[in-house]
Design a protein around this motif. Sequence first.
Motif: not given
Length: 166
Positions: A31, A35, A128-129, A131-133, A135-136, A139
């Motif tokens: 992205d 990260q 803001s990223a 939360a996405t990082v 959750s990855q 996973r």
Amino acid sequence: MSDWERSSTARVVPPARPRKLAKVPFVELADGRLQGVVSSGSDIGRVYVSSVTAGTYAFACSTNNNRPCGGARGSFCNHILAMVTEAVLQYGAERVARYLRVEPGDEVTAQTITAEMLRTRPAQGDTSAAATVFSQFLRHLAYLELTATTTPLPEMQWFPPTRAVV
């Protein structure tokens, strides 16, 4: 078409050098950012989600529950420095430098990459990223808990069917 192009799995590039996962369990070039997730040095239940944006070197670091990192005020914190070091171990210094658009000179190391980014005086970026990082990362942890099998995984069903080779 090669065998890996017909399979439903992606090729995994082996790490440039082996690394210990205790301090930085997750690091990726994705992205437009470097990260990752970095373990806290003081609290075993806390991790930090850190990132550096390619080109601008805007940085962000916060805890997994979105509290700002106390060390990332005006410059890279120790979590970001550890993430860069582990990214170099995982992907190789040249690949990390190329992805981040850093030109560190003749010797390409985690330290020269970091020094060149800091030379530009990067600004603190948006978290803001995070939360996405995070959750990855979760996973990826879930996949480690699966038993080895050759049966399809439901979440992988979005892959297009392969053509039969005649």
